[in-house]
Motif scaffolding. Structure first.
Motif, mmCIF file in Angstrom:
data_model
loop_
_atom_site.group_PDB
_atom_site.id
_atom_site.type_symbol
_atom_site.label_atom_id
_atom_site.label_comp_id
_atom_site.label_asym_id
_atom_site.label_seq_id
_atom_site.Cartn_x
_atom_site.Cartn_y
_atom_site.Cartn_z
ATOM 1 N N TRP A 1 31.175 35.464 53.288
ATOM 2 C CA TRP A 1 32.422 35.285 54.019
ATOM 3 C C TRP A 1 32.755 33.800 54.178
ATOM 4 O O TRP A 1 33.888 33.380 53.995
ATOM 5 C CB TRP A 1 32.339 35.950 55.387
ATOM 6 N N GLU A 2 31.744 33.012 54.516
ATOM 7 C CA GLU A 2 31.969 31.598 54.802
ATOM 8 C C GLU A 2 32.079 30.742 53.540
ATOM 9 O O GLU A 2 32.833 29.780 53.506
ATOM 10 C CB GLU A 2 30.841 31.072 55.690
ATOM 11 N N VAL A 3 31.303 31.075 52.532
ATOM 12 C CA VAL A 3 31.281 30.297 51.292
ATOM 13 C C VAL A 3 31.769 31.210 50.172
ATOM 14 O O VAL A 3 31.134 32.204 49.871
ATOM 15 C CB VAL A 3 29.849 29.807 50.970
ATOM 16 N N ASP A 4 32.892 30.864 49.584
ATOM 17 C CA ASP A 4 33.403 31.731 48.522
ATOM 18 C C ASP A 4 32.516 31.645 47.278
ATOM 19 O O ASP A 4 31.856 30.657 47.025
ATOM 20 C CB ASP A 4 34.852 31.402 48.183
ATOM 21 N N ILE A 5 32.504 32.721 46.535
ATOM 22 C CA ILE A 5 31.703 32.827 45.318
ATOM 23 C C ILE A 5 32.655 32.960 44.133
ATOM 24 O O ILE A 5 33.543 33.818 44.134
ATOM 25 C CB ILE A 5 30.773 34.068 45.371
ATOM 26 N N THR B 1 41.745 40.911 34.421
ATOM 27 C CA THR B 1 42.716 39.822 34.247
ATOM 28 C C THR B 1 42.157 38.675 33.412
ATOM 29 O O THR B 1 42.889 37.747 33.080
ATOM 30 C CB THR B 1 43.152 39.262 35.614
ATOM 31 N N LYS B 2 40.863 38.749 33.129
ATOM 32 C CA LYS B 2 40.167 37.704 32.371
ATOM 33 C C LYS B 2 40.308 36.336 33.042
ATOM 34 O O LYS B 2 40.500 35.321 32.391
ATOM 35 C CB LYS B 2 40.649 37.665 30.924
ATOM 36 N N GLN B 3 40.216 36.352 34.373
ATOM 37 C CA GLN B 3 40.308 35.110 35.146
ATOM 38 C C GLN B 3 39.222 35.093 36.219
ATOM 39 O O GLN B 3 38.759 36.145 36.672
ATOM 40 C CB GLN B 3 41.668 35.003 35.832
ATOM 41 N N ASN B 4 38.864 33.904 36.620
ATOM 42 C CA ASN B 4 37.943 33.745 37.741
ATOM 43 C C ASN B 4 38.730 33.755 39.050
ATOM 44 O O ASN B 4 39.907 33.384 39.083
ATOM 45 C CB ASN B 4 37.174 32.433 37.624
ATOM 46 N N PHE B 5 38.078 34.194 40.104
ATOM 47 C CA PHE B 5 38.682 34.140 41.432
ATOM 48 C C PHE B 5 37.585 33.897 42.454
ATOM 49 O O PHE B 5 36.403 34.035 42.157
ATOM 50 C CB PHE B 5 39.457 35.427 41.752
ATOM 51 N N LYS B 6 37.987 33.514 43.652
ATOM 52 C CA LYS B 6 37.030 33.241 44.719
ATOM 53 C C LYS B 6 36.846 34.500 45.564
ATOM 54 O O LYS B 6 37.803 35.018 46.129
ATOM 55 C CB LYS B 6 37.508 32.075 45.569
ATOM 56 N N LEU B 7 35.616 34.970 45.621
ATOM 57 C CA LEU B 7 35.291 36.219 46.309
ATOM 58 C C LEU B 7 34.784 35.944 47.719
ATOM 59 O O LEU B 7 33.945 35.071 47.929
ATOM 60 C CB LEU B 7 34.213 36.976 45.526
ATOM 61 N N HIS B 8 35.313 36.680 48.676
ATOM 62 C CA HIS B 8 34.793 36.731 50.044
ATOM 63 C C HIS B 8 34.458 38.197 50.311
ATOM 64 O O HIS B 8 35.111 39.092 49.787
ATOM 65 C CB HIS B 8 35.825 36.262 51.065
ATOM 66 N N ALA B 9 33.457 38.454 51.129
ATOM 67 C CA ALA B 9 33.057 39.834 51.411
ATOM 68 C C ALA B 9 32.897 40.035 52.914
ATOM 69 O O ALA B 9 32.582 39.100 53.649
ATOM 70 C CB ALA B 9 31.745 40.160 50.710
#
Length: 96
Positions: free
Chosen positions: A28-32, A39-47
């Motif tokens: 939650w605090e540090v995006d992965i 979409t063949k793209q990277n994104f920042k994951l929060h859980a």
């Protein structure tokens, strides 16, 4: 995760949940950086952890609320309508 029978952790469920909680806090605090194959793209994951599905005794273990006795209803709290049955000495909750 199901831990049934004599090997269930009872009140020590927090020892099983602590590693999960620590990892979720980090997510939650540090995006992965994560890859989305559609979409063949990277994104920042929060859980986050939204809810649990459990029976009433497990609810008591997870929440710390006493689910025994005449004030066992966490919603009604001090306004719980309960009576003690004469023959089997069990609490009976009314109006639920």
């Amino acid at each position: 995760m199901f831990i049934l029978g004599l090997n269930c952790p009872r009140d020590a469920i927090d020892t099983y949940l602590q590693p999960l909680i620590e990892e979720l806090k980090e997510l939650w605090e540090v995006d992965i950086e994560t890859y989305d194959a559609s979409t063949k793209q990277n994104f920042k994951l929060h859980a986050s952890f939204l809810w649990t599905i459990n029976d009433f005794p497990a609810y008591g273990n997870l929440s710390g609320w006493s689910t025994k006795g005449k004030l066992a209803c966490p919603c009604c709290n001090k306004d719980t309508a309960s009576i003690r049955l004469a023959n089997d000495k069990e609490q009976c909750f009314m109006g639920h």
